[in-house]
Design an enzyme around this catalytic site. Structure first.
Site, PDB file in Angstrom:
ATOM      1  N   LYS A  63      81.522  63.863  45.136  1.00 30.36           N
ATOM      2  CA  LYS A  63      82.201  63.675  43.842  1.00 30.36           C
ATOM      3  C   LYS A  63      81.546  62.583  42.994  1.00 30.36           C
ATOM      4  CE  LYS A  63      86.749  65.313  45.390  1.00 30.36           C
ATOM      5  NZ  LYS A  63      88.193  65.010  45.498  1.00 30.36           N
ATOM      6  N   ASP A 100      91.830  65.716  39.985  1.00 26.20           N
ATOM      7  CA  ASP A 100      92.747  65.146  40.987  1.00 26.20           C
ATOM      8  C   ASP A 100      93.781  64.261  40.285  1.00 26.20           C
ATOM      9  OD1 ASP A 100      91.564  66.320  43.192  1.00 26.20           O
ATOM     10  OD2 ASP A 100      90.253  64.610  43.607  1.00 26.20           O
TER      11      ASP A 100
HETATM   12  N1  LIG Z   1      96.135  66.942  47.956  1.00 23.52           N
HETATM   13  C1  LIG Z   1      95.007  66.840  47.280  1.00 23.52           C
HETATM   14  O1  LIG Z   1      94.773  67.540  46.283  1.00 23.52           O
HETATM   15  C2  LIG Z   1      93.986  65.839  47.688  1.00 23.52           C
HETATM   16  C3  LIG Z   1      92.974  65.452  46.807  1.00 23.52           C
HETATM   17  C4  LIG Z   1      92.048  64.493  47.225  1.00 23.52           C
HETATM   18  C5  LIG Z   1      92.144  63.980  48.520  1.00 23.52           C
HETATM   19  N2  LIG Z   1      93.143  64.396  49.335  1.00 23.52           N
HETATM   20  C6  LIG Z   1      93.302  63.848  50.700  1.00 23.52           C
HETATM   21  O2  LIG Z   1      93.334  62.432  50.601  1.00 23.52           O
HETATM   22  C7  LIG Z   1      92.757  61.880  51.775  1.00 23.52           C
HETATM   23  C8  LIG Z   1      91.689  60.849  51.411  1.00 23.52           C
HETATM   24  O3  LIG Z   1      90.626  61.467  50.704  1.00 23.52           O
HETATM   25  P1  LIG Z   1      89.471  60.559  50.045  1.00 23.52           P
HETATM   26  O4  LIG Z   1      88.626  61.467  49.252  1.00 23.52           O
HETATM   27  O5  LIG Z   1      90.052  59.367  49.388  1.00 23.52           O
HETATM   28  O6  LIG Z   1      88.684  60.083  51.374  1.00 23.52           O
HETATM   29  P2  LIG Z   1      87.819  58.745  51.541  1.00 23.52           P
HETATM   30  O7  LIG Z   1      87.196  58.334  50.266  1.00 23.52           O
HETATM   31  O8  LIG Z   1      86.967  59.009  52.727  1.00 23.52           O
HETATM   32  O9  LIG Z   1      88.915  57.595  51.927  1.00 23.52           O
HETATM   33  C9  LIG Z   1      89.581  57.649  53.169  1.00 23.52           C
HETATM   34  C10 LIG Z   1      90.667  56.565  53.204  1.00 23.52           C
HETATM   35  O10 LIG Z   1      91.365  56.711  54.449  1.00 23.52           O
HETATM   36  C11 LIG Z   1      91.310  55.457  55.148  1.00 23.52           C
HETATM   37  N3  LIG Z   1      91.244  55.716  56.586  1.00 23.52           N
HETATM   38  C12 LIG Z   1      90.458  56.611  57.224  1.00 23.52           C
HETATM   39  N4  LIG Z   1      90.677  56.547  58.546  1.00 23.52           N
HETATM   40  C13 LIG Z   1      91.617  55.583  58.744  1.00 23.52           C
HETATM   41  C14 LIG Z   1      92.252  55.063  59.907  1.00 23.52           C
HETATM   42  N5  LIG Z   1      91.955  55.485  61.133  1.00 23.52           N
HETATM   43  N6  LIG Z   1      93.180  54.079  59.747  1.00 23.52           N
HETATM   44  C15 LIG Z   1      93.495  53.616  58.512  1.00 23.52           C
HETATM   45  N7  LIG Z   1      92.913  54.076  57.369  1.00 23.52           N
HETATM   46  C16 LIG Z   1      91.981  55.052  57.494  1.00 23.52           C
HETATM   47  C17 LIG Z   1      90.053  54.789  54.651  1.00 23.52           C
HETATM   48  O11 LIG Z   1      90.126  53.403  54.921  1.00 23.52           O
HETATM   49  P3  LIG Z   1      88.791  52.492  54.954  1.00 23.52           P
HETATM   50  O12 LIG Z   1      88.451  52.171  53.528  1.00 23.52           O
HETATM   51  O13 LIG Z   1      89.220  51.320  55.748  1.00 23.52           O
HETATM   52  O14 LIG Z   1      87.736  53.321  55.642  1.00 23.52           O
HETATM   53  C18 LIG Z   1      90.137  55.128  53.160  1.00 23.52           C
HETATM   54  O15 LIG Z   1      91.056  54.299  52.512  1.00 23.52           O
HETATM   55  C19 LIG Z   1      92.239  63.058  52.602  1.00 23.52           C
HETATM   56  O16 LIG Z   1      93.233  63.392  53.535  1.00 23.52           O
HETATM   57  C20 LIG Z   1      92.111  64.154  51.588  1.00 23.52           C
HETATM   58  O17 LIG Z   1      92.220  65.468  52.171  1.00 23.52           O
HETATM   59  C21 LIG Z   1      94.060  65.317  48.962  1.00 23.52           C
END
Ligand SMILES: NC(=O)c1ccc[n+]([C@@H]2O[C@H](COP(=O)([O-])OP(=O)(O)OC[C@H]3O[C@@H](n4cnc5c(N)ncnc54)[C@H](OP(=O)(O)O)[C@@H]3O)[C@@H](O)[C@H]2O)c1
Length: 295
Positions: A63, A100
Site C-alpha cells: 500500500k 479503508d
Molecule cells: N476490515 C478491513 O477492511 C481491514 C482493512 C485493513 C486492515 N484490516 C486488518 O487490520 C489488521 C492490521 O492490518 P495492518 O495493515 O495495519 O497490518 P500491519 O501494518 O502489519 O500492523 C499490524 C499491527 O498489529 C500489531 N501486532 C502484530 N502482532 C502482534 C502481537 N503478537 N501482539 C501485539 N500486537 C501485534 C503490530 O504491532 P507492532 O507495531 O508492535 O508490530 C501492528 O500494530 C489485520 O488484521 C488486517 O486484516 C482489516
C-alpha cells in the site's frame, strides 16, 4: 470493451475481493473483470501504469509503494501515506485513494457509532491504524489514545497524524500514545487494528474486563473479520459490550473502490457483503497467520 481491474498484493490467494467485485459487476451489468495478482515489490508501479488495467486495489505489503506511484493522490492517501485503490483518469494520470478510511466510516455508521466527540482507544499502529486515526479525527473524535506493542511505531503514527491533520492543534490535543488504558477511564469505543485474531491461537488484543486499570468500554470494533463473530467480538458481547467485526469495513472499502472506478454508479453493498460472507464460509482452512486475508 471489457475493463480490467486487479488486486496487487503478496500473498493474494486468500483474498475475497475478487468475489465481491465480480458479484457487483454482474448485478450492475458492467463489462469488467477483476483478478488477484501476486505481485513482487518492483512490479507494483509498472503494473499500475500498464495500459491494459483501468484500475485496481492494493493490499499488504504494497500500500505504501502504491501511494508513491500516484500522480493524483487523494487527501486520505496523503494523510496516511497508503493507497489501496487506484484508477486511470481520462487524461491518463494515475489517481488513487485510501478507501479503508471511508470503509471504516461506513462500518461505524452501520454499527450506529458516531465518532464526533468520542473518546477512543486504538489498539495497533500499523497501516490500518493510520486509516483509523485519520478517519476518527476527520469524524470529530475528541481523543484517540494509541496503544501498541511497539511504542515507537505508535509515536510515529501520532507524528504523521499531526503533520497531515486539517486542524493540527486539535490533533495534537486529541492523539496520545499510551502504554495501557487510562486508569478508571470510560472509552466510547475500543478499536482493534492489530493483526491479533487472524490466527485461531492468538491471544485477545485486549482483555476488556480484567485489564489492569479497570477501564470500561461502551463499544468494541474489531478490524479482523470473519463470516460470523471474531473471538474478540464474542469476548466483548459476553461481557455485554456492543461489538462488531471488520466485515462491513472490508465491504465498505470495496464498495467505495467500485464507485471511484465507475463515477455515478452506486455500489450494491448488500450484494458485495453476501458474496464476501459466502467466500469466507467456503474456506476450508483457518485464516493464515501472516495477514494475507486483508482485502
Ligand atoms: N476490515 C478491513 O477492511 C481491514 C482493512 C485493513 C486492515 N484490516 C486488518 O487490520 C489488521 C492490521 O492490518 P495492518 O495493515 O495495519 O497490518 P500491519 O501494518 O502489519 O500492523 C499490524 C499491527 O498489529 C500489531 N501486532 C502484530 N502482532 C502482534 C502481537 N503478537 N501482539 C501485539 N500486537 C501485534 C503490530 O504491532 P507492532 O507495531 O508492535 O508490530 C501492528 O500494530 C489485520 O488484521 C488486517 O486484516 C482489516
Amino acid at each position: 470493451m471489457t475493463l480490467r481491474f486487479a488486486l496487487l498484493g503478496d500473498p493474494v490467494r486468500h483474498s475475497i475481493s475478487p468475489a465481491m467485485h465480480r458479484a457487483a459487476f454482474d448485478v450492475l451489468a458492467l463489462d469488467a473483470e477483476y483478478t488477484a495478482r501476486r505481485t513482487a515489490p518492483d512490479e507494483v508501479g509498472p503494473i499500475m501504469r500498464s495500459a491494459d488495467l483501468a484500475g485496481g486495489n492494493v493490499t499488504l505489503p504494497h500500500k505504501l509503494r502504491a501511494a508513491r506511484a500516484l500522480a493524483r493522490p487523494s487527501a486520505a492517501v496523503r494523510a496516511t501515506g497508503a493507497c489501496n485503490c487506484w484508477w486511470r483518469r481520462p487524461d491518463g494520470e494515475l489517481a488513487g485513494d485510501n478507501t479503508d478510511v471511508g470503509g471504516l466510516r461506513t462500518a461505524l455508521s452501520r454499527f450506529g457509532f458516531r465518532p464526533r466527540g468520542a473518546r477512543v482507544l486504538l489498539l495497533g499502529a500499523g497501516g490500518a491504524a493510520r486509516a483509523a486515526v485519520h478517519g476518527l479525527l476527520e469524524g470529530g473524535a475528541s481523543s484517540v489514545e494509541v496503544l501498541n506493542r511497539t511504542p515507537a511505531r505508535a509515536r510515529a503514527l501520532r507524528d504523521r497524524a499531526l503533520a497531515h491533520a486539517t486542524d493540527a492543534d486539535r490533533a495534537a490535543d486529541a492523539v496520545r500514545v499510551v502504554a495501557a488504558p487510562h486508569a478508571g477511564a470510560t472509552y466510547d469505543l475500543v478499536l482493534n487494528s492489530t493483526s491479533l485474531g487472524l490466527s485461531s491461537g492468538d491471544p485477545l488484543p485486549l482483555e476488556l474486563v480484567r485489564n489492569a486499570v479497570g477501564a470500561r468500554f461502551g463499544a468494541a470494533f474489531d478490524m479482523v473479520y470473519a463470516a460470523g463473530e471474531t473471538a474478540w467480538v464474542r469476548h466483548a458481547r459476553v461481557l455485554g459490550i456492543r461489538a462488531v467485526g471488520g466485515l462491513d469495513m472490508l465491504v465498505g472499502q470495496a464498495a467505495l473502490s467500485l464507485e471511484r472506478w465507475f463515477p455515478g454508479r452506486a455500489a450494491p453493498f448488500e450484494v458485495m457483503r453476501e458474496a464476501a460472507v459466502a467466500e469466507l464460509r467456503s474456506r476450508p482452512e483457518p485464516e493464515p497467520a501472516d495477514g494475507s486475508s486483508a482485502a
